[in-house]
Design a protein around this motif. Structure first.
Motif, PDB file in Angstrom:
ATOM      1  N   PHE A  94      29.566 116.935  21.457  1.00  0.00           N
ATOM      2  CA  PHE A  94      28.251 117.251  21.975  1.00  0.00           C
ATOM      3  C   PHE A  94      27.194 116.913  20.934  1.00  0.00           C
ATOM      4  CE2 PHE A  94      30.634 120.581  24.426  1.00  0.00           C
ATOM      5  CZ  PHE A  94      30.498 119.955  25.639  1.00  0.00           C
ATOM      6  N   LYS A  95      26.094 116.344  21.392  1.00  0.00           N
ATOM      7  CA  LYS A  95      24.995 116.020  20.499  1.00  0.00           C
ATOM      8  C   LYS A  95      23.820 116.940  20.811  1.00  0.00           C
ATOM      9  CE  LYS A  95      27.234 112.689  18.518  1.00  0.00           C
ATOM     10  NZ  LYS A  95      27.713 112.811  17.127  1.00  0.00           N
ATOM     11  N   LEU A  96      23.872 118.115  20.240  1.00  0.00           N
ATOM     12  CA  LEU A  96      22.807 119.086  20.461  1.00  0.00           C
ATOM     13  C   LEU A  96      21.789 118.980  19.339  1.00  0.00           C
ATOM     14  CD1 LEU A  96      25.010 122.164  21.403  1.00  0.00           C
ATOM     15  CD2 LEU A  96      23.775 120.653  22.945  1.00  0.00           C
ATOM     16  N   THR A  97      20.533 118.940  19.705  1.00  0.00           N
ATOM     17  CA  THR A  97      19.490 118.836  18.699  1.00  0.00           C
ATOM     18  C   THR A  97      18.784 120.164  18.539  1.00  0.00           C
ATOM     19  OG1 THR A  97      17.852 118.142  20.353  1.00  0.00           O
ATOM     20  CG2 THR A  97      19.119 116.410  19.254  1.00  0.00           C
ATOM     21  N   GLY A  98      18.343 120.426  17.349  1.00  0.00           N
ATOM     22  CA  GLY A  98      17.662 121.680  17.081  1.00  0.00           C
ATOM     23  C   GLY A  98      16.192 121.483  16.800  1.00  0.00           C
ATOM     24  N   GLU A  99      15.616 120.425  17.351  1.00  0.00           N
ATOM     25  CA  GLU A  99      14.214 120.142  17.113  1.00  0.00           C
ATOM     26  C   GLU A  99      13.339 121.207  17.765  1.00  0.00           C
ATOM     27  OE1 GLU A  99      13.519 116.294  18.620  1.00  0.00           O
ATOM     28  OE2 GLU A  99      14.850 115.277  17.185  1.00  0.00           O
ATOM     29  N   PRO A 100      12.354 121.728  17.066  1.00  0.00           N
ATOM     30  CA  PRO A 100      11.479 122.749  17.626  1.00  0.00           C
ATOM     31  C   PRO A 100      10.624 122.188  18.758  1.00  0.00           C
ATOM     32  CG  PRO A 100      10.608 121.965  15.551  1.00  0.00           C
ATOM     33  CD  PRO A 100      11.971 121.352  15.689  1.00  0.00           C
ATOM     34  N   ALA A 101      10.248 123.054  19.686  1.00  0.00           N
ATOM     35  CA  ALA A 101       9.386 122.645  20.796  1.00  0.00           C
ATOM     36  C   ALA A 101       8.484 123.816  21.169  1.00  0.00           C
ATOM     37  CB  ALA A 101      10.221 122.220  21.994  1.00  0.00           C
ATOM     38  N   HIS A 102       7.454 123.522  21.935  1.00  0.00           N
ATOM     39  CA  HIS A 102       6.557 124.586  22.379  1.00  0.00           C
ATOM     40  C   HIS A 102       7.260 125.472  23.404  1.00  0.00           C
ATOM     41  CE1 HIS A 102       3.192 122.876  20.233  1.00  0.00           C
ATOM     42  NE2 HIS A 102       3.411 121.694  20.803  1.00  0.00           N
ATOM     43  N   GLU A 103       6.888 126.713  23.434  1.00  0.00           N
ATOM     44  CA  GLU A 103       7.507 127.661  24.352  1.00  0.00           C
ATOM     45  C   GLU A 103       7.283 127.238  25.798  1.00  0.00           C
ATOM     46  OE1 GLU A 103       9.775 130.793  25.395  1.00  0.00           O
ATOM     47  OE2 GLU A 103       9.237 130.302  23.339  1.00  0.00           O
ATOM     48  N   ALA A 104       8.336 127.199  26.584  1.00  0.00           N
ATOM     49  CA  ALA A 104       8.238 126.836  27.989  1.00  0.00           C
ATOM     50  C   ALA A 104       8.151 128.108  28.832  1.00  0.00           C
ATOM     51  CB  ALA A 104       9.451 126.011  28.412  1.00  0.00           C
ATOM     52  N   SER A 105       7.574 127.994  30.019  1.00  0.00           N
ATOM     53  CA  SER A 105       7.380 129.163  30.863  1.00  0.00           C
ATOM     54  C   SER A 105       8.711 129.655  31.432  1.00  0.00           C
ATOM     55  CB  SER A 105       6.440 128.811  32.022  1.00  0.00           C
ATOM     56  OG  SER A 105       7.051 127.890  32.910  1.00  0.00           O
ATOM     57  N   PHE A 106       8.750 130.948  31.742  1.00  0.00           N
ATOM     58  CA  PHE A 106       9.943 131.553  32.354  1.00  0.00           C
ATOM     59  C   PHE A 106      10.249 130.863  33.674  1.00  0.00           C
ATOM     60  CE2 PHE A 106      11.843 134.441  35.391  1.00  0.00           C
ATOM     61  CZ  PHE A 106      12.873 135.020  34.679  1.00  0.00           C
ATOM     62  N   ARG A 107       9.217 130.605  34.475  1.00  0.00           N
ATOM     63  CA  ARG A 107       9.399 129.983  35.788  1.00  0.00           C
ATOM     64  C   ARG A 107      10.020 128.604  35.664  1.00  0.00           C
ATOM     65  NH1 ARG A 107       6.221 126.662  39.053  1.00  0.00           N
ATOM     66  NH2 ARG A 107       6.574 126.918  41.297  1.00  0.00           N
ATOM     67  N   LYS A 108       9.559 127.825  34.719  1.00  0.00           N
ATOM     68  CA  LYS A 108      10.090 126.472  34.552  1.00  0.00           C
ATOM     69  C   LYS A 108      11.560 126.503  34.136  1.00  0.00           C
ATOM     70  CE  LYS A 108       9.194 122.088  32.194  1.00  0.00           C
ATOM     71  NZ  LYS A 108       8.287 121.371  31.267  1.00  0.00           N
ATOM     72  N   ARG A 109      11.898 127.398  33.212  1.00  0.00           N
ATOM     73  CA  ARG A 109      13.285 127.513  32.772  1.00  0.00           C
ATOM     74  C   ARG A 109      14.182 128.029  33.902  1.00  0.00           C
ATOM     75  NH1 ARG A 109      11.561 125.021  29.185  1.00  0.00           N
ATOM     76  NH2 ARG A 109      12.814 123.579  30.408  1.00  0.00           N
ATOM     77  N   LYS A 171      22.657 127.819  14.038  1.00  0.00           N
ATOM     78  CA  LYS A 171      22.025 126.552  14.399  1.00  0.00           C
ATOM     79  C   LYS A 171      22.645 125.367  13.666  1.00  0.00           C
ATOM     80  CE  LYS A 171      17.436 124.433  14.571  1.00  0.00           C
ATOM     81  NZ  LYS A 171      15.986 124.680  14.378  1.00  0.00           N
ATOM     82  N   VAL A 172      22.836 125.508  12.367  1.00  0.00           N
ATOM     83  CA  VAL A 172      23.364 124.395  11.572  1.00  0.00           C
ATOM     84  C   VAL A 172      24.778 124.031  12.005  1.00  0.00           C
ATOM     85  CG1 VAL A 172      24.007 123.641   9.250  1.00  0.00           C
ATOM     86  CG2 VAL A 172      21.899 124.955   9.604  1.00  0.00           C
ATOM     87  N   TRP A 173      25.627 125.056  12.188  1.00  0.00           N
ATOM     88  CA  TRP A 173      27.013 124.807  12.559  1.00  0.00           C
ATOM     89  C   TRP A 173      27.116 124.190  13.951  1.00  0.00           C
ATOM     90  CZ3 TRP A 173      30.635 126.984  16.114  1.00  0.00           C
ATOM     91  CH2 TRP A 173      31.961 126.627  15.877  1.00  0.00           C
ATOM     92  N   ASP A 177      29.187 118.138  14.212  1.00  0.00           N
ATOM     93  CA  ASP A 177      30.321 117.667  15.004  1.00  0.00           C
ATOM     94  C   ASP A 177      31.462 118.679  14.992  1.00  0.00           C
ATOM     95  OD1 ASP A 177      28.999 115.367  15.636  1.00  0.00           O
ATOM     96  OD2 ASP A 177      29.984 114.137  14.112  1.00  0.00           O
ATOM     97  N   ARG A 178      31.665 119.338  13.863  1.00  0.00           N
ATOM     98  CA  ARG A 178      32.765 120.297  13.743  1.00  0.00           C
ATOM     99  C   ARG A 178      32.581 121.484  14.677  1.00  0.00           C
ATOM    100  NH1 ARG A 178      34.717 123.212   8.076  1.00  0.00           N
ATOM    101  NH2 ARG A 178      36.504 124.351   8.973  1.00  0.00           N
ATOM    102  N   GLY A 179      31.373 121.998  14.751  1.00  0.00           N
ATOM    103  CA  GLY A 179      31.111 123.143  15.616  1.00  0.00           C
ATOM    104  C   GLY A 179      31.303 122.807  17.081  1.00  0.00           C
ATOM    105  N   GLY A 180      30.749 121.668  17.513  1.00  0.00           N
ATOM    106  CA  GLY A 180      30.906 121.259  18.897  1.00  0.00           C
ATOM    107  C   GLY A 180      32.359 121.023  19.260  1.00  0.00           C
ATOM    108  N   ARG A 184      34.582 123.059  22.130  1.00  0.00           N
ATOM    109  CA  ARG A 184      35.109 122.220  23.199  1.00  0.00           C
ATOM    110  C   ARG A 184      36.627 122.342  23.320  1.00  0.00           C
ATOM    111  NH1 ARG A 184      36.796 117.327  22.369  1.00  0.00           N
ATOM    112  NH2 ARG A 184      35.632 117.133  20.419  1.00  0.00           N
ATOM    113  N   ARG A 185      37.339 122.279  22.211  1.00  0.00           N
ATOM    114  CA  ARG A 185      38.801 122.301  22.258  1.00  0.00           C
ATOM    115  C   ARG A 185      39.348 123.685  22.595  1.00  0.00           C
ATOM    116  NH1 ARG A 185      40.956 118.031  17.607  1.00  0.00           N
ATOM    117  NH2 ARG A 185      40.126 116.186  18.672  1.00  0.00           N
ATOM    118  N   THR A 186      38.695 124.723  22.096  1.00  0.00           N
ATOM    119  CA  THR A 186      39.131 126.077  22.433  1.00  0.00           C
ATOM    120  C   THR A 186      38.995 126.326  23.921  1.00  0.00           C
ATOM    121  OG1 THR A 186      38.507 126.924  20.248  1.00  0.00           O
ATOM    122  CG2 THR A 186      38.737 128.534  22.030  1.00  0.00           C
TER     123      THR A 186
END
Length: 203
Positions: A94-109, A171-173, A177-180, A184-186
């Motif tokens: 998995f390629k998860l990014t931890g880039e910050p973003a502006h808060e999104a609305s509850f309705r949109k999520r 977040k870092v883990w 690649d190791r964390g993902g 996934r395997r578990t």
């Protein structure tokens, strides 16, 4: 209720296994923080209720009266769980990014989570082939159906909330690649085990 604890374990394993919903929850936690995941999690849970109502209700009478239908769906469900487990084991990281973003609305999520769950083949197939086998034909169908569906939705909220909390603290883990790979395997092994158990279950 017939094999309720087994249903609880299989449903938890299904919800826990990495998929579009889990990826969305983790990504929202990394980008928006813990509060930013609430709308999406509730959307996924509500979507599960809708999918269950439209996918599983009509199968109750059929499974109660047909041994063949039960057997076919049992092995379809078992095969699907094993397939999902093998696919998770062999899938790319998995390629998860931890880039910050502006808060999104509850309705949109919420809408995002709902839309994702309504088109999620994992949830649809679970309610079509695995879910109905835990309904006891000798007891009240509506009561059992409601209990199992609410249980599944509750597990969605609990497990995704755990993912969100864990993600914000690791977040870092998680973005490594190791964390993902570990997650996934578990999950893959767990689904294969429950697929085998399901195949051996009797009506």
């Amino acid at each position: 209720m017939h094999l309720y604890l087994l249903f609880l374990a299989m449903a938890a394993a299904t919800v826990l296994s990495p998929g579009p919903g889990v990826v969305m929850t983790i990504t929202n936690a990394l980008r928006f923080g813990l509060r930013g995941t609430i709308g999406g999690i509730l959307g996924i849970a509500f979507g599960a209720l809708f999918v269950a109502a439209t996918s599983a209700t009509s199968l109750g009478v059929l499974l109660a009266t047909s041994v063949l239908a039960f057997t076919v769906l049992k092995f379809m469900g078992a095969a699907y769980l094993v397939y999902l487990g093998v696919r998770l084991w062999r899938a790319p990281e998995f390629k998860l990014t931890g880039e910050p973003a502006h808060e999104a609305s509850f309705r949109k999520r919420f809408i995002e989570g709902l839309s994702l769950q309504l088109s999620n083949p994992k949830a649809i197939f679970f309610f079509l082939s695995v879910f109905p086998q835990f309904i006891d034909p000798e007891r009240n169908y509506l009561t059992q159906f409601t209990t199992l569906v609410i249980t599944y939705a509750f597990l969605v909220v609990i497990i995704h909330s755990i993912y969100a909390t864990f993600s914000s603290r690791a977040k870092v883990w998680l973005t490594s690649d190791r964390g993902g790979r570990a997650i996934r395997r578990t999950s893959g092994v767990t689904l294969i085990i429950f697929g085998t158990i399901l195949a051996a279950a009797k009506q």
